[in-house]
Motif scaffolding. Sequence first.
Motif, PDB file in Angstrom:
ATOM      1  N   ASP A 191      51.229  39.820  37.303  1.00 51.65           N
ATOM      2  CA  ASP A 191      51.380  41.054  38.085  1.00 51.65           C
ATOM      3  C   ASP A 191      50.190  41.994  37.920  1.00 51.65           C
ATOM      4  OD1 ASP A 191      53.998  40.285  38.948  1.00 51.65           O
ATOM      5  OD2 ASP A 191      54.750  40.869  36.978  1.00 51.65           O
ATOM      6  N   GLY A 192      49.322  41.703  36.981  1.00 51.27           N
ATOM      7  CA  GLY A 192      48.146  42.539  36.750  1.00 51.27           C
ATOM      8  C   GLY A 192      47.567  42.246  35.386  1.00 51.27           C
ATOM      9  N   CYS A 193      46.327  41.746  35.357  1.00 58.28           N
ATOM     10  CA  CYS A 193      45.720  41.333  34.094  1.00 58.28           C
ATOM     11  C   CYS A 193      45.286  42.550  33.290  1.00 58.28           C
ATOM     12  CB  CYS A 193      44.511  40.439  34.381  1.00 58.28           C
ATOM     13  SG  CYS A 193      43.839  39.633  32.917  1.00 58.28           S
ATOM     14  N   THR A 245      43.528  31.448  40.345  1.00 61.44           N
ATOM     15  CA  THR A 245      43.442  32.303  41.527  1.00 61.44           C
ATOM     16  C   THR A 245      43.770  31.533  42.787  1.00 61.44           C
ATOM     17  OG1 THR A 245      41.114  31.851  42.026  1.00 61.44           O
ATOM     18  CG2 THR A 245      41.577  33.566  40.380  1.00 61.44           C
ATOM     19  N   TRP A 298      40.207  31.392  31.704  1.00 61.84           N
ATOM     20  CA  TRP A 298      40.839  31.368  33.020  1.00 61.84           C
ATOM     21  C   TRP A 298      40.253  30.318  33.963  1.00 61.84           C
ATOM     22  CZ3 TRP A 298      45.228  33.809  32.649  1.00 61.84           C
ATOM     23  CH2 TRP A 298      45.336  34.969  31.866  1.00 61.84           C
ATOM     24  N   TYR A 344      49.286  29.954  38.038  1.00 64.44           N
ATOM     25  CA  TYR A 344      49.400  31.030  39.013  1.00 64.44           C
ATOM     26  C   TYR A 344      49.243  30.529  40.446  1.00 64.44           C
ATOM     27  CZ  TYR A 344      49.306  34.546  35.249  1.00 64.44           C
ATOM     28  OH  TYR A 344      49.586  35.311  34.154  1.00 64.44           O
ATOM     29  N   VAL A 357      37.786  42.059  35.203  1.00 62.32           N
ATOM     30  CA  VAL A 357      39.235  41.901  35.122  1.00 62.32           C
ATOM     31  C   VAL A 357      39.660  40.949  36.238  1.00 62.32           C
ATOM     32  CG1 VAL A 357      41.472  43.045  35.239  1.00 62.32           C
ATOM     33  CG2 VAL A 357      39.534  44.200  34.154  1.00 62.32           C
ATOM     34  N   PRO A 358      40.290  39.830  35.925  1.00 62.08           N
ATOM     35  CA  PRO A 358      40.610  38.845  36.956  1.00 62.08           C
ATOM     36  C   PRO A 358      41.514  39.392  38.058  1.00 62.08           C
ATOM     37  CG  PRO A 358      40.799  37.853  34.787  1.00 62.08           C
ATOM     38  CD  PRO A 358      40.618  39.325  34.573  1.00 62.08           C
ATOM     39  N   ASP A 359      41.216  38.963  39.267  1.00 60.79           N
ATOM     40  CA  ASP A 359      42.044  39.237  40.441  1.00 60.79           C
ATOM     41  C   ASP A 359      42.584  37.898  40.910  1.00 60.79           C
ATOM     42  OD1 ASP A 359      43.198  39.882  42.849  1.00 60.79           O
ATOM     43  OD2 ASP A 359      41.395  40.743  43.752  1.00 60.79           O
ATOM     44  N   TRP A 360      43.885  37.722  40.811  1.00 60.52           N
ATOM     45  CA  TRP A 360      44.476  36.413  41.114  1.00 60.52           C
ATOM     46  C   TRP A 360      44.509  36.125  42.612  1.00 60.52           C
ATOM     47  CZ3 TRP A 360      43.704  35.414  36.500  1.00 60.52           C
ATOM     48  CH2 TRP A 360      44.212  36.152  35.437  1.00 60.52           C
ATOM     49  N   GLY A 361      44.413  37.143  43.441  1.00 60.44           N
ATOM     50  CA  GLY A 361      44.519  36.928  44.879  1.00 60.44           C
ATOM     51  C   GLY A 361      45.965  36.783  45.326  1.00 60.44           C
TER      52      GLY A 361
END
Length: 316
Positions: free
Chosen positions: A118-120, A56, A35, A90, A127-131
């Motif tokens: 929509d949710g990894c 992100t 990522w 993203y 666990v990635p948070d895309w923001g």
Amino acid sequence: MESVADDHRVGPESARLSEPLPGVYAWVQPDGSWWVNNAGAVVGDGSVLVIDTCATAERTQRFLGALDAAVGGAPVRMAVNTHQHGDHTYGNSLLPATTVLFGHTLMREGLRVDPIIDGCPPAWEPVPDWGAVQRRLPDVAVESRQTLYVGQRRVELLHPGGPAHTTGDLVAWLPEEAVLFSGDLVFAGITPLVFMGSVTGALQAVDWLESLEPGIIVPGHGPVLSGADIARILEEHRRYYRFVLDVAEQGIAKGLSPLEAAKEVSLGEFAAWPDPERIVLNLHREYADRAGRELDLAAALGDAVTWLGGLMRTSV
């Protein structure tokens, strides 16, 4: 199972914008593992072409902010996604609304149906948070090639002719400057990933990239390449893909699953590369292709975690 390096994470503040040639920019994010991608830009006559965004909102904002400062606020008139994966797409929604976005036809469809934005899934740690990102698809779908002009500067968007890293890869090639933005057709010193493309196609794509005779390559992950490093990295890719093909052939002959075949083999010279668990994912791809069936993504990810003995690591 191969031993892997101790866990370490590299924050977004470590990314740097460089200018390998005047008006040609590379955004390199260490350490280039899961990522954590590279992006770039080409500037000509006061306008900008952006090549890929980031996974992100924070990382994309850092990239676009650094680029804006470097080019004196010149407008981003165009952008291109080299493929569909979220680390390169993203952040699209953070581009200016007026930016015309290009991508391969299959890349566009892949991002359209991608559920991970929509949710990894919990296959990575953390666990990635895309923001604050939203799905933004290309405005222009490219088939085999498209010529863009950034001022007087010519940029060729080229498809390798078949599945490689994914089915919808594009490179951005500057023929006059011999600069290649390869996307994830090149991982510099990092385990290549082809589970959404083709092992044999990726191997063939190495020869195709080399035939362009690039003087500078901005890879999808890892440091910018020039000089003798280009031939060295491309040859490493050849050896790795042939290794995967050999392991798959032997595993199938023995009646082993992709996970069993990966557990049985030593990674040898490739063991020290980040993300070694991709051997399992790449074997799943080759097994699926030889059987003429679709890859089971959930099973492949689950087997990679099993081989690793824990969740895959990321700095996102």
